[in-house]
Design a protein around this motif. Structure first.
Motif, PDB file in Angstrom:
ATOM      1  N   ILE A 223       8.908 -40.174 -14.659  1.00  0.00           N
ATOM      2  CA  ILE A 223       8.465 -40.513 -13.307  1.00  0.00           C
ATOM      3  C   ILE A 223       8.208 -42.017 -13.160  1.00  0.00           C
ATOM      4  N   GLU A 224       8.025 -42.443 -11.912  1.00  0.00           N
ATOM      5  CA  GLU A 224       7.700 -43.835 -11.635  1.00  0.00           C
ATOM      6  C   GLU A 224       6.282 -44.153 -12.098  1.00  0.00           C
ATOM      7  N   ARG A 225       6.056 -45.407 -12.419  1.00  0.00           N
ATOM      8  CA  ARG A 225       4.784 -45.816 -13.018  1.00  0.00           C
ATOM      9  C   ARG A 225       3.582 -45.507 -12.123  1.00  0.00           C
ATOM     10  N   ASP A 226       3.732 -45.640 -10.805  1.00  0.00           N
ATOM     11  CA  ASP A 226       2.593 -45.468  -9.910  1.00  0.00           C
ATOM     12  C   ASP A 226       2.439 -44.043  -9.395  1.00  0.00           C
ATOM     13  N   GLN A 227       3.303 -43.140  -9.845  1.00  0.00           N
ATOM     14  CA  GLN A 227       3.199 -41.749  -9.400  1.00  0.00           C
ATOM     15  C   GLN A 227       2.138 -41.010 -10.214  1.00  0.00           C
ATOM     16  N   LYS A 228       1.450 -40.078  -9.550  1.00  0.00           N
ATOM     17  CA  LYS A 228       0.303 -39.405 -10.141  1.00  0.00           C
ATOM     18  C   LYS A 228       0.689 -38.017 -10.654  1.00  0.00           C
ATOM     19  N   ILE A 229       0.434 -37.782 -11.944  1.00  0.00           N
ATOM     20  CA  ILE A 229       0.639 -36.449 -12.533  1.00  0.00           C
ATOM     21  C   ILE A 229      -0.728 -35.781 -12.669  1.00  0.00           C
ATOM     22  N   GLY A 230      -0.816 -34.545 -12.212  1.00  0.00           N
ATOM     23  CA  GLY A 230      -1.990 -33.738 -12.476  1.00  0.00           C
ATOM     24  C   GLY A 230      -1.647 -32.647 -13.476  1.00  0.00           C
ATOM     25  N   ILE A 231      -2.556 -32.392 -14.404  1.00  0.00           N
ATOM     26  CA  ILE A 231      -2.376 -31.317 -15.382  1.00  0.00           C
ATOM     27  C   ILE A 231      -3.247 -30.141 -14.965  1.00  0.00           C
ATOM     28  N   ILE A 232      -2.657 -28.964 -14.844  1.00  0.00           N
ATOM     29  CA  ILE A 232      -3.437 -27.740 -14.627  1.00  0.00           C
ATOM     30  C   ILE A 232      -3.235 -26.837 -15.838  1.00  0.00           C
ATOM     31  N   ASN A 233      -4.344 -26.498 -16.459  1.00  0.00           N
ATOM     32  CA  ASN A 233      -4.330 -25.745 -17.710  1.00  0.00           C
ATOM     33  C   ASN A 233      -5.032 -24.403 -17.515  1.00  0.00           C
ATOM     34  N   LEU A 234      -4.302 -23.297 -17.641  1.00  0.00           N
ATOM     35  CA  LEU A 234      -4.902 -21.966 -17.664  1.00  0.00           C
ATOM     36  C   LEU A 234      -5.289 -21.682 -19.107  1.00  0.00           C
ATOM     37  N   ASP A 235      -6.597 -21.675 -19.384  1.00  0.00           N
ATOM     38  CA  ASP A 235      -7.020 -21.677 -20.774  1.00  0.00           C
ATOM     39  C   ASP A 235      -8.502 -21.353 -20.870  1.00  0.00           C
ATOM     40  N   ALA A 236      -8.901 -20.786 -22.003  1.00  0.00           N
ATOM     41  CA  ALA A 236     -10.325 -20.603 -22.295  1.00  0.00           C
ATOM     42  C   ALA A 236     -10.958 -21.893 -22.791  1.00  0.00           C
ATOM     43  N   HIS A 237     -10.113 -22.828 -23.275  1.00  0.00           N
ATOM     44  CA  HIS A 237     -10.584 -24.044 -23.958  1.00  0.00           C
ATOM     45  C   HIS A 237     -10.189 -25.295 -23.194  1.00  0.00           C
ATOM     46  N   PHE A 238     -11.057 -26.300 -23.230  1.00  0.00           N
ATOM     47  CA  PHE A 238     -10.709 -27.598 -22.656  1.00  0.00           C
ATOM     48  C   PHE A 238      -9.621 -28.291 -23.468  1.00  0.00           C
ATOM     49  N   ASP A 239      -9.595 -28.061 -24.771  1.00  0.00           N
ATOM     50  CA  ASP A 239      -8.708 -28.794 -25.689  1.00  0.00           C
ATOM     51  C   ASP A 239      -8.900 -30.299 -25.541  1.00  0.00           C
ATOM     52  N   LEU A 240     -10.174 -30.695 -25.475  1.00  0.00           N
ATOM     53  CA  LEU A 240     -10.583 -32.098 -25.393  1.00  0.00           C
ATOM     54  C   LEU A 240     -11.287 -32.539 -26.673  1.00  0.00           C
ATOM     55  N   ARG A 241     -10.988 -31.888 -27.777  1.00  0.00           N
ATOM     56  CA  ARG A 241     -11.626 -32.272 -29.035  1.00  0.00           C
ATOM     57  C   ARG A 241     -11.170 -33.662 -29.469  1.00  0.00           C
ATOM     58  N   SER A 242     -12.086 -34.414 -30.037  1.00  0.00           N
ATOM     59  CA  SER A 242     -11.756 -35.742 -30.534  1.00  0.00           C
ATOM     60  C   SER A 242     -10.728 -35.658 -31.662  1.00  0.00           C
ATOM     61  N   ASN A 243      -9.858 -36.651 -31.712  1.00  0.00           N
ATOM     62  CA  ASN A 243      -8.853 -36.692 -32.786  1.00  0.00           C
ATOM     63  C   ASN A 243      -9.213 -37.720 -33.856  1.00  0.00           C
ATOM     64  N   GLU A 244     -10.494 -37.975 -34.019  1.00  0.00           N
ATOM     65  CA  GLU A 244     -10.942 -38.949 -35.022  1.00  0.00           C
ATOM     66  C   GLU A 244     -10.487 -38.580 -36.433  1.00  0.00           C
ATOM     67  N   ILE A 245     -10.389 -37.290 -36.704  1.00  0.00           N
ATOM     68  CA  ILE A 245      -9.938 -36.870 -38.040  1.00  0.00           C
ATOM     69  C   ILE A 245      -8.520 -36.295 -37.992  1.00  0.00           C
ATOM     70  N   GLY A 246      -7.818 -36.562 -36.885  1.00  0.00           N
ATOM     71  CA  GLY A 246      -6.429 -36.133 -36.782  1.00  0.00           C
ATOM     72  C   GLY A 246      -6.145 -35.321 -35.536  1.00  0.00           C
ATOM     73  N   ASN A 247      -4.886 -35.297 -35.161  1.00  0.00           N
ATOM     74  CA  ASN A 247      -4.447 -34.529 -33.998  1.00  0.00           C
ATOM     75  C   ASN A 247      -4.245 -33.067 -34.370  1.00  0.00           C
ATOM     76  N   ASN A 248      -4.502 -32.177 -33.428  1.00  0.00           N
ATOM     77  CA  ASN A 248      -4.252 -30.756 -33.657  1.00  0.00           C
ATOM     78  C   ASN A 248      -4.087 -30.051 -32.317  1.00  0.00           C
ATOM     79  N   SER A 249      -4.070 -28.727 -32.332  1.00  0.00           N
ATOM     80  CA  SER A 249      -3.844 -27.968 -31.102  1.00  0.00           C
ATOM     81  C   SER A 249      -5.029 -28.020 -30.151  1.00  0.00           C
ATOM     82  N   GLY A 250      -6.164 -28.556 -30.622  1.00  0.00           N
ATOM     83  CA  GLY A 250      -7.336 -28.683 -29.771  1.00  0.00           C
ATOM     84  C   GLY A 250      -7.552 -30.078 -29.215  1.00  0.00           C
ATOM     85  N   THR A 251      -6.635 -31.014 -29.500  1.00  0.00           N
ATOM     86  CA  THR A 251      -6.831 -32.417 -29.089  1.00  0.00           C
ATOM     87  C   THR A 251      -5.879 -32.947 -28.021  1.00  0.00           C
ATOM     88  N   PRO A 252      -4.896 -32.184 -27.524  1.00  0.00           N
ATOM     89  CA  PRO A 252      -3.855 -32.831 -26.701  1.00  0.00           C
ATOM     90  C   PRO A 252      -4.369 -33.525 -25.452  1.00  0.00           C
TER      91      PRO A 252
END
Length: 322
Positions: free
Chosen positions: A144-173
């Protein structure tokens, strides 16, 4: 070994018919390494698998989701379709995680998603762990163009906002995406549907508030609350140019989806999920979608694979009606 491979054509089988009545008869194989997606008069849906279980392993989940793409395809193949001749479905194969190099698989996935979008197809991705989201989002972003806005909608029990300080995983995207969006305009826009208190710790809720993440908790995400859910989705989508939809099957109750990496009976039901998906599609802003965390090793009578297939089937048919 190549991190990308075409799908085994034998997966596309179903009830015998002399007419084009079933999905397996509609699907055409395509190798993105040597072919471009043909331009069609109407919609082109491009199925792309993500054979990766490494993110789930790193996150301490039940392994087996790397086999999810093929399980979903085998069930989708059997379903009848109601699409006209000008609507095409292509199977573009799988991105494969080699060893523990999840990050390389995500990078290749992003390249393939961009390629599909540049060729005017709608990617429909099959996971694989929810780390699929990081590669998927970056593939959209490159298109997409640089100024276009993407929204993410996630159907999920989890935020998947875990910190990746010790590495990336399925809970960090989404943490990774949010951090990378901090110094960018238009920034991070994220709506979660079905969030459970018993699946997210207090740090994750605090992080969601700090980053202005919108969410509907599981106790409010049900059919009797349809008007509220529809209004929240439409309000979120209003200022956005595109919506990326990601569906984590472990958000559903295990009554519907036992074959996932983190099953729970406390998840949401299919009826409200279909309302949400239909509402998103009706905005005419959906650019791409995925279904993640299908784990055939723990499925029961292919129930979760059938759910994944039916969700993809629902998306294709609702988009085709626009």
């Amino acid at each position: 070994m190549n991190l990308y491979k075409p799908t085994d054509e034998n997966i596309w089988t179903g009830r015998e018919s002399s007419k084009d009545l079933y999905v397996y008869q509609k699907v055409k194989q395509i190798d993105l390494e040597i072919q471009n997606i043909p331009v069609t008069a109407n919609n082109s849906f491009i199925l792309l698998g993500y054979e990766c279980d490494e993110g789930v392993r790193r996150n301490g989940g039940r392994q087996g989701s790397g086999k999810g793409p093929q399980a979903a395809r085998s069930q989708l193949a059997k379903l009848p379709h109601h699409l006209d001749e000008s609507t095409a479905i292509f199977d573009a194969g799988n991105v494969v995680c080699l060893g523990d190099d999840m990050e390389k698989a995500q990078s290749v996935l992003a390249e393939k998603v961009t390629q599909v979008l540049n060729n005017k197809g709608m990617p429909l991705l099959l996971g694989g762990g929810h780390d699929i989201a990081y590669g998927h989002y970056n593939g959209i972003k490159k298109h997409i163009e640089r100024d276009q806005k993407i929204g993410i909608i996630n159907l999920d029990a989890h935020f998947d906002l875990r910190s990746n300080e010790i590495g990336n995983n399925s809970g960090t995207p989404f943490y990774q995406i949010a951090v990378e969006c901090q110094d960018e305009n238009p920034g991070f826009s994220y709506l979660c549907l079905g969030i459970r208190n018993d699946a997210n710790d207090s740090i994750l809720f605090q992080r969601a508030r700090e980053w202005d993440v919108k969410y509907i908790e599981a106790e409010l995400f049900h059919k009797e609350n349809t008007s509220y859910v529809i209004n929240k989705i439409n309000e979120f989508c209003e200022e956005l140019d595109f919506i990326y939809l990601t569906i984590d099957l472990d958000g559903f109750s295990s009554a519907f989806a036992p074959g996932v990496s983190a099953a729970s009976p406390m998840g949401f039901s299919v009826d409200i999920a279909l309302v949400a998906i239909h509402t998103i599609i009706a905005t005419n802003k959906l650019i791409s979608a995925d279904v993640a965390e299908l784990n055939p090793s723990y499925d029961r009578d292919d129930q979760t694979a059938k759910l994944a297939a039916s969700l993809l089937h629902f998306i294709m048919h609702k988009v085709a009606l626009l």
